[in-house]
Design a protein around this motif. Sequence first.
Motif, PDB file in Angstrom:
ATOM      1  N   THR A 292       0.825  -1.205   0.000  1.00  8.23           N
ATOM      2  CA  THR A 292       0.000   0.000   0.000  1.00  8.23           C
ATOM      3  C   THR A 292       0.859   1.255   0.000  1.00  8.23           C
ATOM      4  OG1 THR A 292      -1.704  -1.208   1.239  1.00  8.23           O
ATOM      5  CG2 THR A 292      -1.851   1.196   1.199  1.00  8.23           C
ATOM      6  N   VAL A 293       1.907   1.260   0.819  1.00  7.49           N
ATOM      7  CA  VAL A 293       2.819   2.402   0.854  1.00  7.49           C
ATOM      8  C   VAL A 293       3.534   2.553  -0.483  1.00  7.49           C
ATOM      9  CG1 VAL A 293       4.850   3.377   2.000  1.00  7.49           C
ATOM     10  CG2 VAL A 293       3.117   2.171   3.340  1.00  7.49           C
ATOM     11  N   THR A 294       3.972   1.435  -1.055  1.00  9.21           N
ATOM     12  CA  THR A 294       4.656   1.481  -2.350  1.00  9.21           C
ATOM     13  C   THR A 294       3.742   2.025  -3.436  1.00  9.21           C
ATOM     14  OG1 THR A 294       6.003  -0.425  -1.715  1.00  9.21           O
ATOM     15  CG2 THR A 294       5.881   0.097  -4.059  1.00  9.21           C
ATOM     16  N   ALA A 295       2.478   1.601  -3.422  1.00  9.02           N
ATOM     17  CA  ALA A 295       1.521   2.088  -4.427  1.00  9.02           C
ATOM     18  C   ALA A 295       1.250   3.576  -4.258  1.00  9.02           C
ATOM     19  CB  ALA A 295       0.226   1.295  -4.332  1.00  9.02           C
ATOM     20  N   GLY A 296       1.149   4.024  -3.002  1.00 10.15           N
ATOM     21  CA  GLY A 296       0.881   5.438  -2.768  1.00 10.15           C
ATOM     22  C   GLY A 296       2.050   6.329  -3.152  1.00 10.15           C
ATOM     23  N   LEU A 297       3.261   5.931  -2.785  1.00  5.76           N
ATOM     24  CA  LEU A 297       4.437   6.741  -3.114  1.00  5.76           C
ATOM     25  C   LEU A 297       4.792   6.669  -4.592  1.00  5.76           C
ATOM     26  CD1 LEU A 297       6.733   5.919  -0.045  1.00  5.76           C
ATOM     27  CD2 LEU A 297       5.284   7.928  -0.398  1.00  5.76           C
ATOM     28  N   GLY A 298       4.446   5.549  -5.231  1.00  3.25           N
ATOM     29  CA  GLY A 298       4.788   5.369  -6.635  1.00  3.25           C
ATOM     30  C   GLY A 298       3.689   5.724  -7.602  1.00  3.25           C
ATOM     31  N   SER A 299       2.613   6.355  -7.115  1.00  2.00           N
ATOM     32  CA  SER A 299       1.490   6.764  -7.982  1.00  2.00           C
ATOM     33  C   SER A 299       0.911   5.584  -8.754  1.00  2.00           C
ATOM     34  CB  SER A 299       1.938   7.863  -8.962  1.00  2.00           C
ATOM     35  OG  SER A 299       2.415   8.997  -8.265  1.00  2.00           O
ATOM     36  N   ASP A 300       0.893   4.425  -8.117  1.00  2.02           N
ATOM     37  CA  ASP A 300       0.327   3.222  -8.737  1.00  2.02           C
ATOM     38  C   ASP A 300      -1.165   3.198  -8.409  1.00  2.02           C
ATOM     39  OD1 ASP A 300      -0.201   0.780  -9.845  1.00  2.02           O
ATOM     40  OD2 ASP A 300       1.469  -0.254  -8.891  1.00  2.02           O
ATOM     41  N   THR A 301      -1.943   3.934  -9.197  1.00  2.00           N
ATOM     42  CA  THR A 301      -3.358   4.115  -8.889  1.00  2.00           C
ATOM     43  C   THR A 301      -4.151   2.821  -9.014  1.00  2.00           C
ATOM     44  OG1 THR A 301      -3.731   4.815 -11.184  1.00  2.00           O
ATOM     45  CG2 THR A 301      -3.336   6.539  -9.551  1.00  2.00           C
ATOM     46  N   ALA A 302      -3.816   1.980  -9.972  1.00  4.30           N
ATOM     47  CA  ALA A 302      -4.549   0.730 -10.145  1.00  4.30           C
ATOM     48  C   ALA A 302      -4.372  -0.172  -8.926  1.00  4.30           C
ATOM     49  CB  ALA A 302      -4.073   0.012 -11.404  1.00  4.30           C
ATOM     50  N   LEU A 303      -3.146  -0.303  -8.443  1.00  4.99           N
ATOM     51  CA  LEU A 303      -2.887  -1.135  -7.275  1.00  4.99           C
ATOM     52  C   LEU A 303      -3.502  -0.518  -6.027  1.00  4.99           C
ATOM     53  CD1 LEU A 303      -1.535  -3.556  -5.960  1.00  4.99           C
ATOM     54  CD2 LEU A 303       0.581  -2.232  -5.822  1.00  4.99           C
ATOM     55  N   LEU A 304      -3.431   0.795  -5.903  1.00  5.14           N
ATOM     56  CA  LEU A 304      -3.992   1.464  -4.734  1.00  5.14           C
ATOM     57  C   LEU A 304      -5.506   1.288  -4.683  1.00  5.14           C
ATOM     58  CD1 LEU A 304      -2.989   3.152  -2.361  1.00  5.14           C
ATOM     59  CD2 LEU A 304      -3.487   5.201  -3.693  1.00  5.14           C
ATOM     60  N   ALA A 305      -6.168   1.370  -5.833  1.00  2.00           N
ATOM     61  CA  ALA A 305      -7.614   1.166  -5.866  1.00  2.00           C
ATOM     62  C   ALA A 305      -7.973  -0.272  -5.513  1.00  2.00           C
ATOM     63  CB  ALA A 305      -8.159   1.527  -7.247  1.00  2.00           C
ATOM     64  N   GLY A 306      -7.237  -1.227  -6.053  1.00  4.86           N
ATOM     65  CA  GLY A 306      -7.517  -2.626  -5.755  1.00  4.86           C
ATOM     66  C   GLY A 306      -7.329  -2.951  -4.283  1.00  4.86           C
ATOM     67  N   ILE A 307      -6.246  -2.455  -3.686  1.00  6.63           N
ATOM     68  CA  ILE A 307      -5.999  -2.710  -2.266  1.00  6.63           C
ATOM     69  C   ILE A 307      -7.077  -2.052  -1.411  1.00  6.63           C
ATOM     70  CG2 ILE A 307      -4.422  -2.228  -0.357  1.00  6.63           C
ATOM     71  CD1 ILE A 307      -2.110  -2.570  -2.265  1.00  6.63           C
ATOM     72  N   SER A 308      -7.499  -0.859  -1.772  1.00  8.97           N
ATOM     73  CA  SER A 308      -8.524  -0.157  -0.988  1.00  8.97           C
ATOM     74  C   SER A 308      -9.828  -0.927  -0.981  1.00  8.97           C
ATOM     75  CB  SER A 308      -8.738   1.251  -1.555  1.00  8.97           C
ATOM     76  OG  SER A 308      -7.546   2.009  -1.522  1.00  8.97           O
ATOM     77  N   VAL A 309     -10.253  -1.411  -2.137  1.00  8.63           N
ATOM     78  CA  VAL A 309     -11.528  -2.133  -2.217  1.00  8.63           C
ATOM     79  C   VAL A 309     -11.441  -3.484  -1.510  1.00  8.63           C
ATOM     80  CG1 VAL A 309     -13.207  -3.163  -3.797  1.00  8.63           C
ATOM     81  CG2 VAL A 309     -12.186  -0.948  -4.341  1.00  8.63           C
ATOM     82  N   ILE A 310     -10.359  -4.221  -1.719  1.00 10.09           N
ATOM     83  CA  ILE A 310     -10.213  -5.529  -1.088  1.00 10.09           C
ATOM     84  C   ILE A 310     -10.109  -5.389   0.429  1.00 10.09           C
ATOM     85  CG2 ILE A 310      -8.725  -7.550  -0.892  1.00 10.09           C
ATOM     86  CD1 ILE A 310     -10.346  -7.427  -3.465  1.00 10.09           C
ATOM     87  N   THR A 311      -9.361  -4.407   0.898  1.00  8.73           N
ATOM     88  CA  THR A 311      -9.241  -4.188   2.339  1.00  8.73           C
ATOM     89  C   THR A 311     -10.584  -3.822   2.950  1.00  8.73           C
ATOM     90  OG1 THR A 311      -6.954  -3.447   2.042  1.00  8.73           O
ATOM     91  CG2 THR A 311      -8.036  -2.885   4.110  1.00  8.73           C
ATOM     92  N   ALA A 312     -11.330  -2.952   2.270  1.00 10.59           N
ATOM     93  CA  ALA A 312     -12.661  -2.596   2.768  1.00 10.59           C
ATOM     94  C   ALA A 312     -13.571  -3.815   2.811  1.00 10.59           C
ATOM     95  CB  ALA A 312     -13.268  -1.505   1.881  1.00 10.59           C
ATOM     96  N   ALA A 313     -13.451  -4.702   1.840  1.00 13.41           N
ATOM     97  CA  ALA A 313     -14.265  -5.914   1.836  1.00 13.41           C
ATOM     98  C   ALA A 313     -13.968  -6.796   3.043  1.00 13.41           C
ATOM     99  CB  ALA A 313     -14.034  -6.696   0.542  1.00 13.41           C
ATOM    100  N   VAL A 314     -12.684  -6.930   3.385  1.00 13.48           N
ATOM    101  CA  VAL A 314     -12.305  -7.739   4.552  1.00 13.48           C
ATOM    102  C   VAL A 314     -12.831  -7.105   5.836  1.00 13.48           C
ATOM    103  CG1 VAL A 314     -10.366  -8.643   5.877  1.00 13.48           C
ATOM    104  CG2 VAL A 314     -10.286  -8.679   3.383  1.00 13.48           C
ATOM    105  N   VAL A 315     -12.688  -5.786   5.966  1.00 13.44           N
ATOM    106  CA  VAL A 315     -13.144  -5.096   7.173  1.00 13.44           C
ATOM    107  C   VAL A 315     -14.655  -5.187   7.311  1.00 13.44           C
ATOM    108  CG1 VAL A 315     -13.295  -2.856   8.304  1.00 13.44           C
ATOM    109  CG2 VAL A 315     -11.160  -3.560   7.219  1.00 13.44           C
ATOM    110  N   PHE A 316     -15.377  -4.922   6.239  1.00 12.52           N
ATOM    111  CA  PHE A 316     -16.845  -4.986   6.302  1.00 12.52           C
ATOM    112  C   PHE A 316     -17.325  -6.413   6.552  1.00 12.52           C
ATOM    113  CE2 PHE A 316     -17.172  -1.013   3.416  1.00 12.52           C
ATOM    114  CZ  PHE A 316     -16.999  -0.211   4.530  1.00 12.52           C
TER     115      PHE A 316
END
Length: 339
Positions: A292-316
């Motif tokens: 997540t940190v690597t995606a945020g610092l590296g402007s990897d928007t596709a990976l950042l979006a995927g991690i955000s949705v998958i993480t939210a799915a686990v939490v919910f």
Amino acid sequence: MAHLADSSPKVPWFLRFSLVAILKLLLLMLGVSIIVFWLISLSPVDPVQANYGSVAVQNMSPQQRADLGAYWGKDLPIWERYISWFTAFLQGDMGISLRYNAPVSQVIWTKFSNSVLLLATAWILSGVLGFTLGVIAGTKRNKITDRIITTVCYGLASTPTFWLGMLVLIFFAVWLGWFPSGFATPIGVSAADVTIWDSLHHAILPAATLSVVSIANITLHTREKLVDVMDSDYFLYAKARGESKWQAVRRHGLRNIVLPALTLQFASVAEVFGGSILVEQVFSYPGLGQATVTAGLGSDTALLAGISVITAAVVFTGNTIATLLYGVVDPRIRRGQRG
């Protein structure tokens, strides 16, 4: 007519309760996906430059840049881009990671596989230790044991996770040398030669540090609930009948405090995931938090979006499981569903 209405089949309460909880989960996930895509769309990152590099874009002709922009949907309305992205996401196509040069789904699966041991160990450890310490503090309230436990918990609750991780790393890994100073496996050892003990040995320090994120909250919450139970009339009546304090706690206290502790435990999934980002950075643990940190610092928007949705799915999902367990254990919810 009344007889016919009464004889109509009724949906079981748990099935109805489960369907409502799952429907809420799906609506929450839909809302999260919309918000994540909208926020990423507001990012100043150019998708063409992010995927092909600034040097390559400068060497392209204007027509080539226009064609690539049309391919990545730069000129399309945001709702059309969202529908296209969300449809592909449901089919397992989350895009290509810029930083790892691999499909986002593959990167998330690999990194999450590395984090499972760390997250599961920290989550279970925080629940067991937090509940146990809360029961001990509640039964020993206003005594030296209670004061020590509550003081330590207040201190842990106000301690930054990354600072605690650095202290643990310096003391146990650098000074004592009991544990490795980082990574998920020994350096220079192939994946086929890594044993379960190697993985556990590398996960002990980050898991112990990560568990502190939730231990304090669960301990203090359990203690307060148990104190309320011990001040109740039925608890005092049980002691008046000759039961010892521990017998009364075991028979009447635990059943009343296990549900709040269980709910708080499943709700702590979000805290564990959030804390893993800092802990994995401190211990150089190659998991989902570090990705997540690597995606945020590296402007990897596709990976950042995927991690955000998958993480939210686990939490919910964790919160939904807690809600369902409430319905199974608490008879008041069952009566409400039948009504």
